[in-house]
Motif scaffolding. Structure first.
Motif, PDB file in Angstrom:
ATOM      1  N   TYR A  20      -3.921  12.489  69.618  1.00 15.15           N
ATOM      2  CA  TYR A  20      -3.163  13.088  68.532  1.00 15.15           C
ATOM      3  C   TYR A  20      -4.023  13.133  67.273  1.00 15.15           C
ATOM      4  O   TYR A  20      -4.613  12.129  66.895  1.00 15.15           O
ATOM      5  CB  TYR A  20      -1.907  12.257  68.228  1.00 15.15           C
ATOM      6  N   CYS A  22      -3.349  13.617  63.428  1.00 13.46           N
ATOM      7  CA  CYS A  22      -2.272  13.777  62.467  1.00 13.46           C
ATOM      8  C   CYS A  22      -2.752  13.947  61.045  1.00 13.46           C
ATOM      9  O   CYS A  22      -1.971  14.259  60.161  1.00 13.46           O
ATOM     10  CB  CYS A  22      -1.318  12.581  62.543  1.00 13.46           C
ATOM     11  N   ARG A  24      -3.881  12.565  57.724  1.00 11.55           N
ATOM     12  CA  ARG A  24      -3.270  12.326  56.417  1.00 11.55           C
ATOM     13  C   ARG A  24      -4.316  11.712  55.513  1.00 11.55           C
ATOM     14  O   ARG A  24      -5.198  10.992  55.941  1.00 11.55           O
ATOM     15  CB  ARG A  24      -2.085  11.346  56.560  1.00 11.55           C
ATOM     16  N   HIS A  75      -5.214   8.342  64.272  1.00 12.21           N
ATOM     17  CA  HIS A  75      -3.829   8.819  64.283  1.00 12.21           C
ATOM     18  C   HIS A  75      -2.922   7.638  64.604  1.00 12.21           C
ATOM     19  O   HIS A  75      -3.391   6.598  65.091  1.00 12.21           O
ATOM     20  CB  HIS A  75      -3.656   9.900  65.352  1.00 12.21           C
ATOM     21  N   ASN A 182      10.363  15.105  64.335  1.00 15.72           N
ATOM     22  CA  ASN A 182       9.128  15.319  63.590  1.00 15.72           C
ATOM     23  C   ASN A 182       8.345  14.040  63.355  1.00 15.72           C
ATOM     24  O   ASN A 182       8.162  13.577  62.225  1.00 15.72           O
ATOM     25  CB  ASN A 182       9.425  16.008  62.245  1.00 15.72           C
ATOM     26  N   SER A 183       7.882  13.461  64.450  1.00 15.02           N
ATOM     27  CA  SER A 183       7.023  12.286  64.351  1.00 15.02           C
ATOM     28  C   SER A 183       6.268  12.118  65.653  1.00 15.02           C
ATOM     29  O   SER A 183       6.694  12.593  66.707  1.00 15.02           O
ATOM     30  CB  SER A 183       7.835  11.014  64.060  1.00 15.02           C
ATOM     31  N   TYR A 184       5.145  11.437  65.565  1.00 17.56           N
ATOM     32  CA  TYR A 184       4.351  11.090  66.755  1.00 17.56           C
ATOM     33  C   TYR A 184       5.172  10.263  67.722  1.00 17.56           C
ATOM     34  O   TYR A 184       5.206  10.508  68.921  1.00 17.56           O
ATOM     35  CB  TYR A 184       3.103  10.335  66.281  1.00 17.56           C
ATOM     36  N   ASP A 210       8.220  20.872  62.191  1.00 22.39           N
ATOM     37  CA  ASP A 210       7.462  21.361  61.040  1.00 22.39           C
ATOM     38  C   ASP A 210       6.039  21.712  61.468  1.00 22.39           C
ATOM     39  O   ASP A 210       5.616  21.420  62.600  1.00 22.39           O
ATOM     40  CB  ASP A 210       7.472  20.338  59.901  1.00 22.39           C
ATOM     41  N   SER A 211       5.295  22.344  60.568  1.00 23.21           N
ATOM     42  CA  SER A 211       3.952  22.834  60.899  1.00 23.21           C
ATOM     43  C   SER A 211       3.008  21.702  61.287  1.00 23.21           C
ATOM     44  O   SER A 211       2.080  21.891  62.072  1.00 23.21           O
ATOM     45  CB  SER A 211       3.370  23.614  59.711  1.00 23.21           C
ATOM     46  N   LYS A 212       3.246  20.519  60.748  1.00 21.61           N
ATOM     47  CA  LYS A 212       2.392  19.369  61.020  1.00 21.61           C
ATOM     48  C   LYS A 212       2.483  18.914  62.483  1.00 21.61           C
ATOM     49  O   LYS A 212       1.501  18.415  63.055  1.00 21.61           O
ATOM     50  CB  LYS A 212       2.782  18.221  60.095  1.00 21.61           C
ATOM     51  N   HIS A 213       3.664  19.098  63.102  1.00 25.53           N
ATOM     52  CA  HIS A 213       3.891  18.573  64.448  1.00 25.53           C
ATOM     53  C   HIS A 213       3.933  19.640  65.533  1.00 25.53           C
ATOM     54  O   HIS A 213       3.916  19.300  66.717  1.00 25.53           O
ATOM     55  CB  HIS A 213       5.204  17.780  64.471  1.00 25.53           C
ATOM     56  N   GLN A 214       3.959  20.900  65.158  1.00 26.99           N
ATOM     57  CA  GLN A 214       4.103  21.980  66.141  1.00 26.99           C
ATOM     58  C   GLN A 214       2.968  22.030  67.153  1.00 26.99           C
ATOM     59  O   GLN A 214       3.180  22.401  68.315  1.00 26.99           O
ATOM     60  CB  GLN A 214       4.194  23.333  65.431  1.00 26.99           C
TER      61      GLN A 214
END
Length: 373
Positions: A20, A22, A24, A75, A182-184, A210-214
């Motif tokens: 993954y 992610c 940030r 991640h 919407n989370s790992y 959301d775009s972060k998780h798609q």
């Protein structure tokens, strides 16, 4: 199992096979895990084991009940704190932030409090819903595994209570992850429970990402599943061949055992129920029929870890490991999402049963399935 026998209890460990990303800004700072485990013997060593990498990523000495670990991960990572000498463990999610773990040495799994990043916060919220049911079924399962019942009637009652609490926990967990995709952490659970959730519901969940998780691997895999593009070996299919190496370094193909019944089991050092299964076979090795070949395939990344666990468990049967990322590829080929996962293959190479978890009567069930084939 295919013969309809209801397992008395199941023990499973979650396996994360995807990578993954992610990304940030806070992740550049790394993680700092501080812990207090009340009553820990002085200079006890504790390890941080990554479920994704299937290896230790950190360790520390516990002094005056306190320990500190520092590092950096790419991640959020599902990990387990392990005190191997005492077979104690407790899971948590490591993120590049301040993390606090507090527990008692007598029971670091149930008597714990973990604070950390947003992924751990979600895990904590789900535990508030499912924790009392999880605690009940895990403790009942432990009693069953140790034969702590007075007679068959008492045993049946324990099985009934076990299954009731498992069902309630899963119901609450699935409801929670559908509402919080919407989370790992929840995307992983959502993918592993996809077959128990309607495709219409999954499609609605995917549309809300959301775009972060798609574009996370689990989201993409769920999309393939909803669209009917997922390929998974099932009962009646021909087994998929692969090559690995034995403990002596010799190459070995699964197909070399064709003509026998094969019990193919995926395992790792950090999987407690896998190790119970290994030790069962080691203890009862002489009772295994000649026409049945046991094949243990380790998904451990580190060859030394595989070798050490194999020696500790006294593995005498076919024991395979694949270097690099090939063990991930082979596990994915068989859709391994949790450990242990096993396949019973007949003499013609046809999969005749799939088994998830480790249960008390599993070997008896294997023999019955072979006899009925």
């Amino acid at each position: 199992m295919a013969n309809g026998k209801i397992p008395i209890y199941k023990l499973m460990v979650v396996l994360l096979l995807s990578v993954y990303g992610c990304g940030r800004d806070s992740e550049s700072k790394g993680y700092r895990l501080t812990g207090h485990i009340d009553g820990t013997p002085q200079d006890t060593k504790i390890y941080l084991f990554s479920m994704e990498l299937q290896s230790n990523i950190d360790s520390a000495m516990v002094k005056n009940d306190e320990f500190i670990m520092k590092g950096k991960i790419d991640h959020p990572t599902h990990c387990v704190l392990i005190i191997p000498d005492q077979n104690k463990y407790s899971d948590l999610i490591i993120e590049n932030t301040e993390i606090r773990f507090e527990s008692t040495y007598s029971d670091i799994y149930f008597q714990k409090e973990v604070t950390g990043g947003p992924e751990q916060d979600l895990k904590n919220k789900m535990w508030e819903l499912t924790g009392k049911y999880d605690t009940k079924y895990l403790k009942i399962g432990d009693s069953l595994s140790k034969n702590l019942f007075t007679d068959e009637l008492h045993k049946s009652e324990l099985v009934r209570r076990y299954e009731k609490n498992v069902a309630k926990s899963k119901e609450l967990m699935r409801s929670f992850i559908v509402k919080n995709p919407n989370s790992y952490f929840t995307l992983d659970l959502l993918y592993r429970n996809r077959k128990f959730i309607s495709k219409d519901t999954l499609e609605k969940v995917l549309s809300k990402l959301d775009s972060k998780h798609q574009n996370l691997p689990d989201a993409l895999a769920l999309d393939r599943y909803v669209k009917g593009n997922e390929i998974e070996l099932k009962e009646g299919d021909m087994f998929a061949d692969f090559e690995g190496i034995s403990m002596t370094g010799e190459p070995i193909n699964l197909s070399s055992l064709k003509g026998n019944y094969i019990y193919l089991s995926f395992w790792s050092r950090g999987c407690k129920p896998c190790r119970l299964e290994n030790r069962f076979f080691s203890k009862n090795f002489k009772t295994i029929p000649k026409e049945l070949k046991i094949v243990s395939f380790s998904i451990d990344k580190d060859k030394k870890v595989w070798e050490m666990a194999s020696n500790d468990d006294g593995i005498k049967w076919t024991n395979i490991w694949a270097a690099g990322n090939r063990n991930d590829s082979i596990a994915k080929l068989y859709s391994v999402q949790a450990l242990p996962k096993s396949f019973l293959i007949d003499q013609n190479g046809i999969i005749i049963d799939k088994i998830e978890g480790y249960n008390e009567g599993f070997f008896e069930s294997i023999l019955e399935r072979i006899a009925s084939n």
